[in-house]
Design a protein around this motif. Structure first.
Motif: not given
Lengths: 329, 252
Positions: A88-89, A127-133
């Protein structure tokens, strides 16, 4: 610098690692190589101060991990397996958070610097959740780098990445190895061969071999069979080669003729080449069977597997009563 | 210290971004509002009978502390359970800070959010002062007591978040624990009714939350022992939580 001496970790009856000893030197990438469940993660968790060893000693960056855990943690950057992050950050917010916990004064600047190093500045505010692996993996590496640690411990950093991202990350690790002590675990042998200055092979909780990939290879290359292809009838060629003093025996194989050296210390190839040329045959190919870390690994693992069998058999009767209980239940 | 602050800031920001926190605030204000309606009706009736207007300054603090068995688990269930499920606990535990730092940071964030809820409920005190003259001293004691009460309850429910990785389980067990502590008074009355020693009944009563709030602080009676009780519960619960998280190093 990492110095590990006779490190053991037991969980009740099960020992995760036994008498592990090795060193990782500054300015080098040390590959920690072994199949899944070999004890790589356990060893790394001890080295980062996450959990204490059952016995043995580990000195990381000059401090004992057990008695001086805080000092070790100040000097180590750690990327755990599976790269746990706060989804979430934002990337920059997360790095700033880590910097604040570490008590670094110029947190925001440092966060930006490490994002630059892992080439992710353009996604700093995502947000980190939107980043690729792959990007997340790089945020994880950035997190491990934020305090410019002496020692970097990366637990399987290339797992789950696409081939292009794997190459990028390997490059990054190689660069980091120039001015840090890097300990890097993997179960992919070719990866260790490509980027490590030193390899430590671990299997079932025990160190089986260590050294530079080249040294490990030349050690095993001696005494390896030699393959040759000549422009001549196979039978005649085989007879000629097997008669040579440096050759134990020779057989016809799919590749051509495979010769086993009589003495592992002397390379039979010069003698073979001379003999073939003296007969006036064309020598198309003459090579030692290539050794990869894969072979080394199978060899050491294989040589251990056979003496291990009796205790493995010993376990079988112990399992039977359990099965009986299940049946009764 | 800087680690506590960093964790506190992150968690507090998370509360004010999360829909759950707003849902709690909304539901709480709605519930208090509906009950306040009844309070007004009562005041009206009292006025028409010519008796004085009841001005219970402890209206909102009393209800809020009652509702804490629902609110507190929702606020704290995530704090540690999620960290251990996501694996982020491993990162925290390899950073140069003691476990107590991030546990205190997280607890303070939850308490700060609760304090915001308490401040919101001050609106009912303001409304009461329009229709009557609520006792400001009682209000101060009741709100201050509710603040300590909330801290203690949040610290207790935080323990369950350290015990299990499952947020729902943590919330359920937290809720049950608080309800038991809230109803200790009833258990004490039952024990006293059994005719056994009144010492045991007193002990059970004093263990409960209500004995230190509804009959004292909420009525404007400030006793040192009640304040000490809440502070001890907070410190004790945080200590237990820290120990529980520490054992992960040996279990991991």
């Amino acid at each position: 610098m990492i110095e590990v001496e006779n490190l053991s970790k037991r969980y009740g009856e099960v020992s995760a690692i036994r008498d592990v000893s090795f060193q990782a030197r500054p300015g080098q990438v040390t590959g920690f190589l072994g199949p899944n469940g070999a004890g790589k993660t356990t060893t790394m968790r001890i080295l980062t101060g996450f959990m204490p060893p059952t016995s043995g000693r580990a000195i990381v960056a000059g401090h004992d991990v057990f008695t001086d855990s805080m000092e070790v943690r100040r000097r180590v950057g750690y990327l755990p397996e599976n790269v746990p992050l706060y989804r979430d950050m934002t990337a920059i917010g997360y790095l700033k958070f880590i910097a604040d916990i570490r008590g670094l004064r110029d947190g925001r600047r440092r966060a930006r610097d490490v994002l630059e190093r892992v080439d992710l500045v353009h996604r700093a505010d995502s947000r980190i959740r939107t980043l690729s692996k792959g990007m997340r993996q790089r945020v994880g590496v950035a997190q491990a780098l934020i305090h410019d640690p002496e020692v970097l411990i990366l637990d399987e950093p290339t797992i789950g990445l696409d081939p292009f991202q794997v190459l990028e990350l390997r490059d990054l690790v190689r660069v980091l190895g120039r001015d840090h002590t890097v300990l890097f675990s993997t179960h992919i042998l070719s990866e260790a061969e490509q980027i490590c200055d030193q390899v430590v092979i671990i299997d079932r909780g025990e160190i089986m071999a260590q050294g530079s990939p080249q040294a490990l290879r030349s050690e095993l290359e001696s005494g390896r069979p030699v393959v040759l292809r000549v422009d001549a009838p196979l039978d005649e060629a085989r007879a000629l080669v097997s008669a040579l003093p440096g050759v134990d025996r020779a057989e016809i194989s799919a590749d051509g003729i495979t010769a086993m050296p009589a003495d592992p210390q002397t390379d039979p190839r010069p003698a073979i080449a001379r003999a073939v040329l003296e007969r006036g045959w064309a020598l198309n190919e003459l090579r030692s069977v290539a050794v990869t870390l894969e072979d080394i690994f199978l060899e050491v693992a294989g040589s251990r597997a056979s003496p291990e069998e009796p205790p493995a058999d010993g376990e079988t009767p112990a399992e039977t009563p359990e099965e009986d209980e299940v049946r009764h239940a | 210290m800087h680690s506590i602050l960093a964790v506190f800031r992150r968690e507090l920001a998370l509360y004010f971004r999360s829909p759950v926190a707003y849902a709690i605030a909304f539901a709480l204000l709605l519930f208090l509002g509906v009950l306040f309606n009844g309070f007004i009706a009562q005041a009206n009736a009292a006025l028409s009978f010519g008796s004085g207007i009841p001005a219970d300054a402890g209206f909102a603090p009393n209800l809020l502390t009652f509702l804490m068995f629902l609110i507190a688990p929702l606020l704290t269930m995530r704090l540690l359970a999620e960290e251990s499920r996501e694996g982020t606990l491993e990162v925290l535990m390899t950073l140069p800070m003691h476990e107590s730092s991030f546990i205190i940071g997280k607890f303070l964030a939850a308490w700060a959010y609760y304090s915001a809820l308490l401040l919101l409920s001050l609106v009912f005190y303001v409304l009461q002062s329009f229709i009557g003259v609520p006792d400001a001293g009682v209000a101060l004691s009741a709100y201050g007591g509710a603040w300590l009460y909330g801290g203690a309850v949040l610290a207790i429910t935080l323990i369950w978040s350290a015990v299990t990785e499952d947020q729902i389980v943590a919330a359920f067990l937290g809720s049950a624990t608080i309800l038991v502590l809230y109803l200790a008074e009833i258990a004490a009355i039952w024990i006293a009714g059994q005719g056994s020693s009144s010492l045991l009944a007193d002990f059970v009563r004093e263990l409960g939350l209500q004995a230190h709030f509804s009959v004292t602080l909420a009525q404007g009676i400030v006793r040192a022992e009640d304040v000490v009780y809440f502070i001890c519960v907070i410190i004790g619960a945080l200590f237990i939580t820290t120990r529980l998280v520490e054992t992960r190093r040996w279990r991991a």
